[in-house]
Design a protein around this motif. Sequence first.
Motif, mmCIF file in Angstrom:
data_model
loop_
_atom_site.group_PDB
_atom_site.id
_atom_site.type_symbol
_atom_site.label_atom_id
_atom_site.label_comp_id
_atom_site.label_asym_id
_atom_site.label_seq_id
_atom_site.Cartn_x
_atom_site.Cartn_y
_atom_site.Cartn_z
ATOM 1 N N LEU A 158 9.807 15.675 -10.125
ATOM 2 C CA LEU A 158 10.388 14.464 -9.556
ATOM 3 C C LEU A 158 11.194 14.796 -8.303
ATOM 4 N N GLY A 159 11.931 15.907 -8.334
ATOM 5 C CA GLY A 159 12.669 16.323 -7.142
ATOM 6 C C GLY A 159 11.745 16.603 -5.979
ATOM 7 N N LEU A 160 10.603 17.247 -6.246
ATOM 8 C CA LEU A 160 9.640 17.530 -5.181
ATOM 9 C C LEU A 160 9.058 16.241 -4.605
ATOM 10 N N ALA A 161 8.848 15.245 -5.451
ATOM 11 C CA ALA A 161 8.208 14.002 -5.014
ATOM 12 C C ALA A 161 9.184 13.004 -4.394
ATOM 13 N N LEU A 162 10.489 13.164 -4.616
ATOM 14 C CA LEU A 162 11.455 12.140 -4.220
ATOM 15 C C LEU A 162 11.439 11.792 -2.728
ATOM 16 N N PRO A 163 11.379 12.763 -1.794
ATOM 17 C CA PRO A 163 11.409 12.364 -0.377
ATOM 18 C C PRO A 163 10.275 11.410 -0.009
ATOM 19 N N TYR A 164 9.054 11.741 -0.435
ATOM 20 C CA TYR A 164 7.922 10.868 -0.112
ATOM 21 C C TYR A 164 8.054 9.531 -0.837
ATOM 22 N N LEU A 165 8.521 9.577 -2.089
ATOM 23 C CA LEU A 165 8.691 8.346 -2.851
ATOM 24 C C LEU A 165 9.741 7.451 -2.194
ATOM 25 N N ALA A 166 10.811 8.061 -1.664
ATOM 26 C CA ALA A 166 11.846 7.277 -0.989
ATOM 27 C C ALA A 166 11.294 6.615 0.268
ATOM 28 N N LEU A 167 10.482 7.349 1.037
ATOM 29 C CA LEU A 167 9.861 6.763 2.221
ATOM 30 C C LEU A 167 8.953 5.591 1.847
ATOM 31 N N ALA A 168 8.230 5.758 0.744
ATOM 32 C CA ALA A 168 7.271 4.730 0.343
ATOM 33 C C ALA A 168 7.958 3.442 -0.096
ATOM 34 N N TRP A 169 9.143 3.554 -0.716
ATOM 35 C CA TRP A 169 9.788 2.378 -1.308
ATOM 36 C C TRP A 169 10.965 1.868 -0.483
ATOM 37 N N TRP A 170 11.306 2.549 0.592
ATOM 38 C CA TRP A 170 12.463 2.138 1.377
ATOM 39 C C TRP A 170 12.014 1.857 2.803
ATOM 40 N N PRO A 171 11.670 0.616 3.109
ATOM 41 C CA PRO A 171 11.179 0.286 4.455
ATOM 42 C C PRO A 171 12.148 0.679 5.562
ATOM 43 N N ALA A 172 13.449 0.681 5.271
ATOM 44 C CA ALA A 172 14.424 1.046 6.302
ATOM 45 C C ALA A 172 14.176 2.463 6.811
ATOM 46 N N ASP A 201 0.833 -1.209 0.000
ATOM 47 C CA ASP A 201 0.000 0.000 0.000
ATOM 48 C C ASP A 201 0.864 1.254 0.000
ATOM 49 N N HIS A 202 1.932 1.226 0.780
ATOM 50 C CA HIS A 202 2.807 2.395 0.845
ATOM 51 C C HIS A 202 3.405 2.720 -0.520
ATOM 52 N N ARG A 203 3.822 1.701 -1.242
ATOM 53 C CA ARG A 203 4.434 1.930 -2.555
ATOM 54 C C ARG A 203 3.427 2.505 -3.530
ATOM 55 N N ARG A 204 2.193 1.968 -3.474
ATOM 56 C CA ARG A 204 1.165 2.499 -4.370
ATOM 57 C C ARG A 204 0.868 3.965 -4.044
ATOM 58 N N GLN A 205 0.835 4.292 -2.748
ATOM 59 C CA GLN A 205 0.598 5.683 -2.366
ATOM 60 C C GLN A 205 1.744 6.580 -2.824
ATOM 61 N N GLY A 206 2.973 6.064 -2.708
ATOM 62 C CA GLY A 206 4.114 6.847 -3.181
ATOM 63 C C GLY A 206 4.031 7.129 -4.664
ATOM 64 N N LEU A 207 3.633 6.123 -5.434
ATOM 65 C CA LEU A 207 3.489 6.323 -6.874
ATOM 66 C C LEU A 207 2.339 7.279 -7.185
ATOM 67 N N ALA A 208 1.233 7.165 -6.424
ATOM 68 C CA ALA A 208 0.092 8.055 -6.655
ATOM 69 C C ALA A 208 0.468 9.504 -6.339
ATOM 70 N N TYR A 209 1.195 9.713 -5.230
ATOM 71 C CA TYR A 209 1.652 11.063 -4.871
ATOM 72 C C TYR A 209 2.560 11.618 -5.965
ATOM 73 N N THR A 210 3.499 10.804 -6.436
ATOM 74 C CA THR A 210 4.405 11.243 -7.499
ATOM 75 C C THR A 210 3.636 11.562 -8.769
#
Length: 706
Positions: free
Chosen positions: A462-476, A334-343
């Motif tokens: 893409l630069g604006l979206a990267l922080p949220y996208l990184a959180l969505a795809w990087w569980p660490a 779900d997190h990854r899908r949300q990250g992609l939707a936000y981007t």
Amino acid sequence: MSTANAAPPTDRSATDEVEVRLISASSQVAPGQTLLLALEQRIAPHWHTYWKNPGDSGQPTSIEWTLPKSATAGDILWPAPKRFDVGPITNYGYEDQVLLLTEVRLPQDLAPGSTATVNAEATWLVCREECIPQQATLSLSLPVGTAAKDSTDASALSMARAALPRKASFPAAARIEGRDLLVTWPVSAVPEVKQALFMPQDWGRIQHAAKPQLDRAGEDWRLRVPVGEEPATAGKPMNGLLLLDGKAWEVSLPVTGVATAPTPTTASQNTTPAIPGLSGSPSLASSGSGEADISLWTAMGLALVGGLILNLMPCVFPVLAIKALGFLHGNASDHRRQGLAYTAGVLAAFAALGAVLLALRGAGDSVGWGFQFHSPLFVLLLAWLMFVLGLSLAGQLQIGAGFAGVGEGLASKPGLTGSFFTGVLATVVATPCTAPFMGAAMAYALAQPAVELMAVFLALGLGLALPYLALAWWPALQRRMPRPGVWMDVLKQALAFPMFAAAIWLVWVIAQQAGPMGVLVALAGMGLLALAAWIRSVSRNASSRWQWTGAGAAIASLAAVAALLPTLSAISGTDSPGATTSSGVARNAGVDHEPYSPERLAQLRAQGKPVFVNLTASWCITCLVNERVALSTDEVREAFEKQGVTYLKGDWTRQDPRITDLLKQHDRSGVPLYLFYPAGTGGAAQVLPQLLTPGIVTTALKAGPS
């Protein structure tokens, strides 16, 4: 691109900066003849065009030929160029007048009595402090005879050919020693040398702006210069010109050695026509604003970094933080899908902004980054949105689907739709100001065709979206977030205050644009919005009758809000406090600056007075911070007074074509822009960074002419 002449092709054309003429050495041509042609450029004083390797910036002249069937044209025969040093930028090119020769081989089957027509599509870049790409279509119709006849220009072309650099009659070689390139030639071939310069044919071989060091080692002269970003490769010859006491020799240097850790050059080579204003005036400190020509990839890189920085804006950061809280619940998928939707929402919003800019540009409007903030109506709607979001985050209002879902639907809704529209909202609230690194990228984009503009805008998104996208795809990264608890509600409520601050700031912007009546409309609308949300909230769980009554009352409040919009449109066209009167005098009392106008700037420059120009806007947070922390300090005020600097301030809060023109002259698409013109009637302006400190300003004042 500026076109020299839109009329049907002739043998000559002219702009204010360059007169061009197509010249033939023959007034009559013969079958099979090698015809010598020339593109003559007569260049206005203080302007220059470019050699095949333009140096740190610029673009060489090019010629596209349309010839008789089976005829062929050779490459341009380049005369030796002159070196132009402008601060940290070095270019190679021509001033005053130059003949660019080309040999054309005519076919054997030309019929005597016919006419041979030669067309040339010439494109060049001419620069002073600013740069202007230009072009012209030129044509010659030459009669065909059994023998060629010289034209009146034959001797001039013959002299130009004789003056071309000759192949060196002596051996020369190059050796790479770490970070340096050593060009060597025997003393016996050239016994006396006072000045030497090597101009490589290809960009990147050396650092053009570096001062070469000439010395003698035994029986060889040695010329040492730092290697560039793309040093020569051992085993492959390096072509160029060796200038010895002003005389140019063509050399093809065998290269030995390997470069290690070359130092970057002062500017990046541009592979596309340069943008006006980029290659002339160096900035005191760049802060990524980009005063040298840039390529598409460089512009996209700068836009990407600028987009990352936009996340720190006080309106954007709470939006990102609210969505990040959602990672404390749900699963990785779900997190990854949300990250992609936000981007996707961010990119869609930036694509829409780019499309609007292209449409306005096609209609002839002068627009730039943050153009929508020129509209008081847009600012008002955004202020209301920030206010409602703040109330929702503070827990004072329960805004459901019946009230358009503005707050919860855009900032807090956990679904993909909420993530998408949160990305849209983040884009909207991020556009008031250009961040560092964005200035050159936006200026480049706005001067380019649609594909390049969209590429830069999407890189920024893409630069604006990267922080949220990184959180969505990087569980660490998610695991580093604290565990759920009461702190989440406290943080959510605390994040309401940046939203309230944004709403207050936007109301202040409206005050600059539409005066006290604009403020009244904004505040009245906020009250009605709060009333509508409260009515809907208290009636939602009541009986069916009261639910319908509450819904009707909420709709009536919203209708009253909508009725306020024509009022703002009517009053926003009138002068407001702080605006400039027709006489050019600011209405604000007690200010220490004058309003900017091209006429006032020209008058001060003609008098030789130093001038500081601040182009700003009420909706630009960076501008306001700079004015508070730098331009309003006692240190800067005293420096202005001591050196007699006149402070001109251009307010771009409402669209002003005069300010737009000055921004374009310095290759900017948005504010802030800070210019310092030193004392004297000549010289270019120093372009200061987009982030100021008192020290940066005072240092610029002391530096004087660059």
